[in-house]
Write an enzyme that holds these catalytic residues in place. Structure first.
Site, PDB file in Angstrom:
ATOM      1  N   CYS A  67       4.340  -9.820  64.029  1.00 17.97           N
ATOM      2  CA  CYS A  67       4.751  -9.464  65.394  1.00 17.97           C
ATOM      3  C   CYS A  67       3.724  -9.873  66.453  1.00 17.97           C
ATOM      4  O   CYS A  67       4.037  -9.933  67.637  1.00 17.97           O
ATOM      5  CB  CYS A  67       5.031  -7.973  65.495  1.00 17.97           C
ATOM      6  N   HIS A  73       5.009  -6.368  73.134  1.00 15.22           N
ATOM      7  CA  HIS A  73       5.872  -6.636  71.980  1.00 15.22           C
ATOM      8  C   HIS A  73       6.939  -5.551  71.936  1.00 15.22           C
ATOM      9  O   HIS A  73       6.648  -4.370  72.104  1.00 15.22           O
ATOM     10  CB  HIS A  73       5.035  -6.637  70.702  1.00 15.22           C
ATOM     11  N   ASN A 114      13.560  -5.316  67.321  1.00 12.39           N
ATOM     12  CA  ASN A 114      12.270  -5.978  67.091  1.00 12.39           C
ATOM     13  C   ASN A 114      12.521  -7.392  66.553  1.00 12.39           C
ATOM     14  O   ASN A 114      12.920  -7.559  65.407  1.00 12.39           O
ATOM     15  CB  ASN A 114      11.458  -5.142  66.095  1.00 12.39           C
TER      16      ASN A 114
HETATM   17  N1  ACO Z   1      18.588   7.131  60.516  1.00 14.83           N
HETATM   18  C1  ACO Z   1      18.486   8.443  60.302  1.00 14.83           C
HETATM   19  N2  ACO Z   1      17.421   9.025  59.723  1.00 14.83           N
HETATM   20  C2  ACO Z   1      16.402   8.219  59.383  1.00 14.83           C
HETATM   21  C3  ACO Z   1      16.451   6.827  59.570  1.00 14.83           C
HETATM   22  C4  ACO Z   1      17.602   6.285  60.158  1.00 14.83           C
HETATM   23  N3  ACO Z   1      17.734   4.979  60.408  1.00 14.83           N
HETATM   24  N4  ACO Z   1      15.289   6.282  59.128  1.00 14.83           N
HETATM   25  C5  ACO Z   1      14.545   7.305  58.663  1.00 14.83           C
HETATM   26  N5  ACO Z   1      15.212   8.455  58.816  1.00 14.83           N
HETATM   27  C6  ACO Z   1      14.794   9.811  58.460  1.00 14.83           C
HETATM   28  C7  ACO Z   1      13.691   9.820  57.416  1.00 14.83           C
HETATM   29  O1  ACO Z   1      14.248   9.733  56.123  1.00 14.83           O
HETATM   30  C8  ACO Z   1      13.072  11.175  57.663  1.00 14.83           C
HETATM   31  O2  ACO Z   1      13.864  12.167  57.055  1.00 14.83           O
HETATM   32  P1  ACO Z   1      13.198  13.469  56.383  1.00 14.83           P
HETATM   33  O3  ACO Z   1      12.478  14.162  57.477  1.00 14.83           O
HETATM   34  O4  ACO Z   1      14.372  14.196  55.851  1.00 14.83           O
HETATM   35  O5  ACO Z   1      12.272  12.927  55.334  1.00 14.83           O
HETATM   36  C9  ACO Z   1      13.185  11.359  59.174  1.00 14.83           C
HETATM   37  O6  ACO Z   1      14.203  10.435  59.598  1.00 14.83           O
HETATM   38  C10 ACO Z   1      11.900  11.083  59.938  1.00 14.83           C
HETATM   39  O7  ACO Z   1      11.352   9.874  59.435  1.00 14.83           O
HETATM   40  P2  ACO Z   1      10.027   9.280  60.035  1.00 14.83           P
HETATM   41  O8  ACO Z   1       9.734   7.982  59.364  1.00 14.83           O
HETATM   42  O9  ACO Z   1       8.956  10.323  60.052  1.00 14.83           O
HETATM   43  O10 ACO Z   1      10.514   9.029  61.537  1.00 14.83           O
HETATM   44  P3  ACO Z   1       9.688   8.523  62.768  1.00 14.83           P
HETATM   45  O11 ACO Z   1       9.801   9.462  63.892  1.00 14.83           O
HETATM   46  O12 ACO Z   1       8.309   8.053  62.393  1.00 14.83           O
HETATM   47  O13 ACO Z   1      10.516   7.234  63.206  1.00 14.83           O
HETATM   48  C11 ACO Z   1      10.383   4.861  62.962  1.00 14.83           C
HETATM   49  C12 ACO Z   1      10.675   6.186  62.284  1.00 14.83           C
HETATM   50  C13 ACO Z   1      11.385   4.649  64.065  1.00 14.83           C
HETATM   51  C14 ACO Z   1      10.463   3.750  61.944  1.00 14.83           C
HETATM   52  C15 ACO Z   1       8.954   4.910  63.572  1.00 14.83           C
HETATM   53  O14 ACO Z   1       8.032   5.393  62.631  1.00 14.83           O
HETATM   54  C16 ACO Z   1       8.505   3.587  64.056  1.00 14.83           C
HETATM   55  O15 ACO Z   1       9.048   3.021  64.974  1.00 14.83           O
HETATM   56  N6  ACO Z   1       7.438   3.026  63.489  1.00 14.83           N
HETATM   57  C17 ACO Z   1       6.928   1.760  63.895  1.00 14.83           C
HETATM   58  C18 ACO Z   1       7.566   0.758  63.053  1.00 14.83           C
HETATM   59  C19 ACO Z   1       7.662  -0.593  63.691  1.00 14.83           C
HETATM   60  O16 ACO Z   1       7.903  -0.733  64.853  1.00 14.83           O
HETATM   61  N7  ACO Z   1       7.479  -1.590  62.862  1.00 14.83           N
HETATM   62  C20 ACO Z   1       7.673  -2.915  63.258  1.00 14.83           C
HETATM   63  C21 ACO Z   1       6.546  -3.793  62.975  1.00 14.83           C
HETATM   64  S1  ACO Z   1       5.070  -3.224  63.646  1.00 14.83           S
HETATM   65  C22 ACO Z   1       5.366  -3.346  65.207  1.00 14.83           C
HETATM   66  O17 ACO Z   1       6.068  -4.211  65.600  1.00 14.83           O
HETATM   67  C23 ACO Z   1       4.716  -2.343  66.098  1.00 14.83           C
END
Ligand code: ACO
Length: 322
Positions: A113, A249, A279
């Site tokens: 990214c 980004h 993304n």
């Molecule tokens: N729909 C519904 N529920 C979901 C989904 C979904 N698509 N995905 C995960 N969950 C659930 C999980 O299973 C979890 O359930 P649980 O509490 O019963 O275990 C709950 O939602 C919370 O999961 P978390 O991973 O803690 O959620 P979080 O608030 O961290 O959000 C996310 C997840 C959106 C992926 C976030 O962590 C994020 O954006 N991270 C950055 C990732 C990213 O952007 N990566 C790209 C490359 S790096 C970059 O470009 C910056």
């Protein structure tokens, strides 16, 4: 003093749109969860016969047109991508052939990214040292090909697209500074499960897919992007208020908002397109930049901060006068 100046921008998104409602039919998720946690409403997906080079070409011709140059003026092509058409030749070489340019240097950059920020930094050094005068720099991805469409924790986040810029030598500023970092100790937090020489069997069987510990990526991204903002402003002896636009980004609206808060910047001065295409990795900054140039928000003479974070981990920034 020679500066690298952006003289044309272009963007391209494939026609096929995958909405949050479509994803609700594929995995256990909801529009509400996706919008609240990420800000994403839809993403664009390349057709099966559409390659990263195809997307790059569409963005490139728009940027070349906007710059008012001829393809024969281009003396370097750099493509930032993590999803190249082939292992080799590079997508930059394939794009060169599509543009009917012959002989100039062409290569890919892989920093996930952060790829476009890495590419702009390298291009700036080519221009400042007199090694190139008119560069085509592209970020292009078909990430949909390495997404596990049964994994709700990743499949809602990513999309395909391409953004391009023509960057030319100029006596007027220009890119003011670039800042690049990486730390490979975080390799397992955001990775692809198979490759050419490691877990090659997964590549052959089609099981090589994006794996991510989203929560940990999120926390490190917010912290690190805050630090890179400070580093960039200090290096240029600028105040937060000197930055006219943040072009981050486009990964997650909550990560973007946290950086804007760090800059004490209202979201009105932040270019966000993540809602429309998710993304798109290396394509996201040039896509967002192009949108804000074409709709008249970003004006000549304004100070722009670009920042990115991605797999590796890699992170970096570009400060420029448009
Ligand atoms: N729909 C519904 N529920 C979901 C989904 C979904 N698509 N995905 C995960 N969950 C659930 C999980 O299973 C979890 O359930 P649980 O509490 O019963 O275990 C709950 O939602 C919370 O999961 P978390 O991973 O803690 O959620 P979080 O608030 O961290 O959000 C996310 C997840 C959106 C992926 C976030 O962590 C994020 O954006 N991270 C950055 C990732 C990213 O952007 N990566 C790209 C490359 S790096 C970059 O470009 C910056």
């Amino acid at each position: 003093m020679i500066y690298s100046r952006i003289t044309g921008t272009g963007g391209y998104l494939p026609d096929n749109v995958l909405t949050n409602a479509d994803l609700e039919k594929m995995v256990e998720t909801s529009d509400q969860w996706i919008v609240e946690r990420t800000g994403i409403r839809q993403r664009h997906i390349a057709d099966d016969d559409q390659t990263t080079c195809d997307l790059a070409y569409e963005a490139a011709i728009r940027a070349i047109d906007a710059a008012g140059i001829a393809t024969r003026d281009i003396d370097l092509i750099v493509v930032a991508t993590t999803t190249p058409n082939r292992i080799f030749p590079s997508t930059a070489c394939l794009l060169q052939e599509r543009l009917d340019i012959h002989g100039c240097a062409a290569f890919d950059i892989q920093a996930v990214c952060t790829g476009f920020v890495y590419a702009l930094s390298v291009v700036d050094k080519f221009i400042r040292t007199g090694s190139a005068r008119c560069v085509l720099v592209v970020g292009a991805e078909t990430l949909s090909r390495i997404i596990d469409w049964n994994d709700r924790s990743t499949c809602v986040l990513f999309g395909d697209g391409a953004g391009a810029m023509v960057v030319q030598a100029s006596e007027e500023p220009g890119i003011l500074s670039t800042h690049l970092h990486a730390d490979g100790q975080y390799k397992e937090l955001l990775t692809v499960s198979g490759g050419v020489s490691e877990h090659a069997e997964r590549l052959k069987s089609g099981e090589a897919k994006v794996l991510m510990k989203g929560n940990e990526v999120f926390k490190t991204a917010v912290k690190t992007l805050g630090q890179i903002v400070d580093e960039t402003l200090e290096a240029n002896r600028l105040e937060k208020s000197d930055v006219d636009w943040l072009v981050p980004h486009q990964a997650n609206i909550r990560i973007i908002s946290a950086t804007a808060k760090k800059l004490k910047m209202s979201m009105e001065r932040v270019v966000t397109t993540v809602e429309h295409h998710g993304n798109t990795s290396a394509a996201s900054i040039p896509l967002a930049f192009d949108v804000a140039v074409r709709d008249g928000r970003i004006q000549r003479g304004e100070t722009i901060l670009m920042e990115a974070f991605g797999g590796g981990f890699t992170w970096g920034s570009v400060l420029l006068k448009y």
